[in-house]
Design an enzyme around this catalytic site. Structure first.
Site, mmCIF file in Angstrom:
data_model
loop_
_atom_site.group_PDB
_atom_site.id
_atom_site.type_symbol
_atom_site.label_atom_id
_atom_site.label_comp_id
_atom_site.label_asym_id
_atom_site.label_seq_id
_atom_site.Cartn_x
_atom_site.Cartn_y
_atom_site.Cartn_z
ATOM 1 N N ILE A 101 0.836 -1.194 0.000
ATOM 2 C CA ILE A 101 0.000 0.000 0.000
ATOM 3 C C ILE A 101 0.875 1.250 0.000
ATOM 4 O O ILE A 101 2.014 1.226 0.474
ATOM 5 C CB ILE A 101 -0.953 -0.024 1.230
ATOM 6 C CG1 ILE A 101 -1.924 1.167 1.201
ATOM 7 C CG2 ILE A 101 -0.196 -0.119 2.535
ATOM 8 C CD1 ILE A 101 -3.051 1.082 2.230
ATOM 9 N N CYS A 102 0.344 2.323 -0.559
ATOM 10 C CA CYS A 102 0.964 3.644 -0.533
ATOM 11 C C CYS A 102 2.235 3.664 -1.385
ATOM 12 O O CYS A 102 2.185 3.420 -2.585
ATOM 13 C CB CYS A 102 1.208 4.052 0.919
ATOM 14 S SG CYS A 102 1.600 5.791 1.183
ATOM 15 N N ALA A 103 3.364 3.928 -0.805
ATOM 16 C CA ALA A 103 4.635 3.959 -1.540
ATOM 17 C C ALA A 103 5.269 2.581 -1.644
ATOM 18 O O ALA A 103 6.205 2.377 -2.418
ATOM 19 C CB ALA A 103 5.604 4.921 -0.856
ATOM 20 N N TYR A 121 0.462 5.305 -3.931
ATOM 21 C CA TYR A 121 0.285 6.704 -3.546
ATOM 22 C C TYR A 121 0.550 7.577 -4.771
ATOM 23 O O TYR A 121 1.555 7.374 -5.467
ATOM 24 C CB TYR A 121 1.244 7.074 -2.406
ATOM 25 C CG TYR A 121 0.910 8.403 -1.801
ATOM 26 C CD1 TYR A 121 -0.070 8.489 -0.826
ATOM 27 C CD2 TYR A 121 1.545 9.560 -2.211
ATOM 28 C CE1 TYR A 121 -0.407 9.712 -0.264
ATOM 29 C CE2 TYR A 121 1.222 10.784 -1.655
ATOM 30 C CZ TYR A 121 0.246 10.861 -0.686
ATOM 31 O OH TYR A 121 -0.086 12.068 -0.142
#
Length: 180
Positions: A101-103, A121
């Site tokens: 998730i995200c970066a 992200y």
């Protein structure tokens, strides 16, 4: 009992890590938190987590899934850690689930385990690749690789991890229990 590995290093995103750990444990999934640095790991907003073990102590065959929370510099540390990279490759070769998730999809890309379709992200697609990037989807599932955008999508992401390992019935039960 299903078992997942959540590796973390300093600068992890707290909402993402805690959502993954908490929601999966609500689904009776065993979660092992493995630290890349010291057992006491400090998140990007100064929240401390005490890991269960060091990353070098785990073996891929013990887990059905590996999930990487984002946050900086955590995502870069995960991408540069040779043990994490080897675990990702082994999990992929054994056709096990991989989540980020995200970066953190950046670390999947570095290990060459990121499937064609993914999300992350916003702006990190520039560090990964534009092809296959889904900029509007909260969660993207491509085979056994599950990715998500960031802190605001952490609950949805964690619920999809539950669905992947435990099925729709447990997914719905946990989802209803947290009023999602």
């Amino acid at each position: 009992m299903a078992k997942i590995l959540v590796p973390i290093s300093n600068g992890f995103e707290e909402i993402e890590a805690i959502s993954i750990i908490d929601i999966c444990r609500r689904a009776d999934i065993e979660v092992v938190i493995a630290a890349l640095e010291e057992l006491e790991t400090v998140g990007s907003h100064n929240i401390k987590i005490i890991a269960d073990c060091k990353i070098e102590e785990v073996k891929a065959q013990e887990f059905e899934m590996i999930v990487l929370p984002g946050g900086l510099p955590n995502a870069f540390t995960l991408a540069e850690n040779s043990y994490v990279q080897a675990l990702l490759k082994q999990m992929k070769s054994e056709n096990k689930y991989i989540g980020a998730i995200c970066a953190a999809p950046y670390a999947l890309n570095k290990a060459e385990v990121l499937n064609e379709n993914y999300t992350c992200y916003p702006s990190f697609e520039q560090k990964i690749r534009l092809e296959g990037y889904h900029n509007e989807d909260a969660v993207v599932i491509d085979g056994k690789v599950i990715t998500s955008r960031g802190p605001a999508t952490a609950t949805r992401f964690a619920l999809e991890l539950v669905r992947a390992l435990k099925g729709d019935e447990v997914f719905k039960s946990v989802k209803n229990g947290i009023l999602a």
